[in-house]
Scaffold this active site. Sequence first.
Site, short mmCIF file in Angstrom:
data_model
loop_
_atom_site.label_atom_id
_atom_site.label_comp_id
_atom_site.label_asym_id
_atom_site.label_seq_id
_atom_site.Cartn_x
_atom_site.Cartn_y
_atom_site.Cartn_z
NE ARG A 109 -3.90 -1.30 2.44
CZ ARG A 109 -3.94 -1.68 3.71
NH1 ARG A 109 -3.44 -0.91 4.65
NH2 ARG A 109 -4.48 -2.81 4.05
NE ARG A 165 -7.30 5.43 3.00
CZ ARG A 165 -8.06 4.81 3.90
NH1 ARG A 165 -9.11 5.43 4.40
NH2 ARG A 165 -7.77 3.59 4.30
NE ARG A 176 -10.60 7.14 -3.02
CZ ARG A 176 -11.90 7.40 -3.00
NH1 ARG A 176 -12.37 8.46 -3.62
NH2 ARG A 176 -12.73 6.60 -2.36
CG ASP A 234 -9.38 -3.63 -4.59
OD1 ASP A 234 -8.96 -3.04 -3.58
OD2 ASP A 234 -10.20 -4.56 -4.54
CE1 TYR A 291 -13.13 -7.68 1.43
CE2 TYR A 291 -11.22 -8.93 0.70
CZ TYR A 291 -11.77 -7.89 1.43
OH TYR A 291 -10.96 -7.07 2.16
#
Length: 637
Positions: free
Chosen positions: A320, A324, A333, A369, A445
């Site tokens: 990652r 952010r 973003r 992703d 998921y």
Amino acid sequence: MSFESRRSGELGGLLERLGARVRRAPALREVPVDASPTAAAFAERLLAGGLDVVVFLTGVGARALMAAVEPRFGRDAIRAALGRCVLAVRGPKPLAVLREWGLTPDILAPEPNTWRELLAALDEAGPMAGKRVAVQEYGESNGELLEALRQRGAEVLAVEVYAWALPEDLGPLQEAIRAIVAGEVDVLAFTSAQQARHLMLVADRMGLETGLRSALRRTVIGSVGPTCSRALHELGLGVDFEPDRTRMGDLARGLARGARGWLERKRASDARGVDVATARRVDLVWPEPEGGNGDPLHDSPFLRACRREKVPYTPIWIMRQAGRYLREYRELRAKVSFLEMCKRPELAAEVTLMAVDRLGVDAAIIFADILLVAEPMGAGLSFHEGEGPRILRPVRSARDVDALAEVEPEALSFVYEAVRMTRRALPPHVPLIGFCGAPFTVASYLIEGGASRHFQNTKMLMYRDPGAWHALMQRLVRASAGYLNGQIDAGAQAVQIFDSWVGCLSSDDYRAFVLPHTDALIHAVKPGVPIIYFGVDTAALLGAMRDTGVDVIGLDWRVNLRQTWACLGHDVAVQGNLDPVVLFATPAEIQRRARQILDEAENRPGHIFNLGHGVLPNTPVDHVLALVDEVHEYSRR
């Protein structure tokens, strides 16, 4: 070339300590406004109780304002009156001045300390309608801030205390312009917007503006922050580096870390006709590798470590690493959704390159992703801020499994195009990692509909209907194999399989329900490409994960690297494994923990440094930089 005036010695000294040869050309001077009528009006209204909020934008301006009013009104009286108002400061410099006066601000703009952050902080503190607000100005009026306050219903008094002017002695600035035009300068460091404006103004007066603009296409330009960067862009100049925090120290350290590579890239791009003033990272190019120096990718420390070969230093990349915690990522973003970023190749490539540019890591990982395969399978996918991914049509039965579509190769072509764009723009020696979700993690998921704590629905399908479970896993193996091979064909040099949730299983269940499918996926990947297999909370499963024959095992932070590697056997490489939360500690503690892991690896071929999971959103960027530098420097020693 540094254009700083008042703090020229501080910035120049820091750059010199970092190894630069520094030339100084002060580009402006701050001129106090004598007998400022707005300063007197401010003091009169302040003492009469006619102000509710006082905003200080700069430290030097705060001092100039006090110097202008205290002879007539008295420092103690001004300070006492300020103490009855709401005080707002834009950044650390006016904050320090107010503390010298014994005052504590009520509102502090967060980094990067522009007027926009200040305005947001004022809004958060309460409505501005009907408030009487004084704003200490600097250099030139900030019309956007004043107008924004008026639109909120505030009565605004702009207080002018000093202006910007050209230096009295223009000789150093003129000599700097000649040196830049002559190609004697590699890097420019701007610490204010007005420095850039004055540089171009003086160059125009000298008749050298055209030559200067041409030279700047082959020169690295560093800007201290967003306001300065905007001025440079308005002047038609590109910005090669802007730190996350508007601090001279961060500007200097960032330039010291990256300027050599940026200069090489910028000059090669300009030579090929790229407009470097407006180009995105994906548009820039690198010089062709010189003949006779081997394959820089094949010989990169990262790929050598994957092959368990000796390396000059331990390579590091960070899961990652584009996320952010980077301000530039947050700004992008804020304009587009996460899925749009994944599906627009130029944005995915830009974000991938951003992390390599900022961090100096030894490998890039494509921005995508693990659940992108869910959409072409027909399960539906959405992302919600603060909640993560959601599967719109969860898979809970054999019928649901049968309803899933096979993933056609072109369904994820946007990822492959992002890989191609990224590979073209990456430094020639930096490998690109492709990735996918492991069959179990993607299945969990699909079944749970999102993240889960106990994976109850996943295990129920696994236990109650093994046939449906294995059919789902086989379908995911086919989809994931095509996805990984598509990334390899597009230019990825290695791949990672993320099994984020497999740690919820026992060793027996892993071997019965997961291992055969993960093994099938690994053996379906094109040969010759290193594969990293990573899971969280997998201490009990690592031996079975090793049995897949994967090239690199990713370790989370819960295990001791030395002991775990010995148990796995040194004929497999390992990756990891610093706890991501350590990056919130002091730089000294981060360095100590990094050295501890490197000592556990014992300089053995086959260690890739990484976190034990992804970097967390609020991680300080300078702490990540400290980690990268320490891993490189300590392992090299």
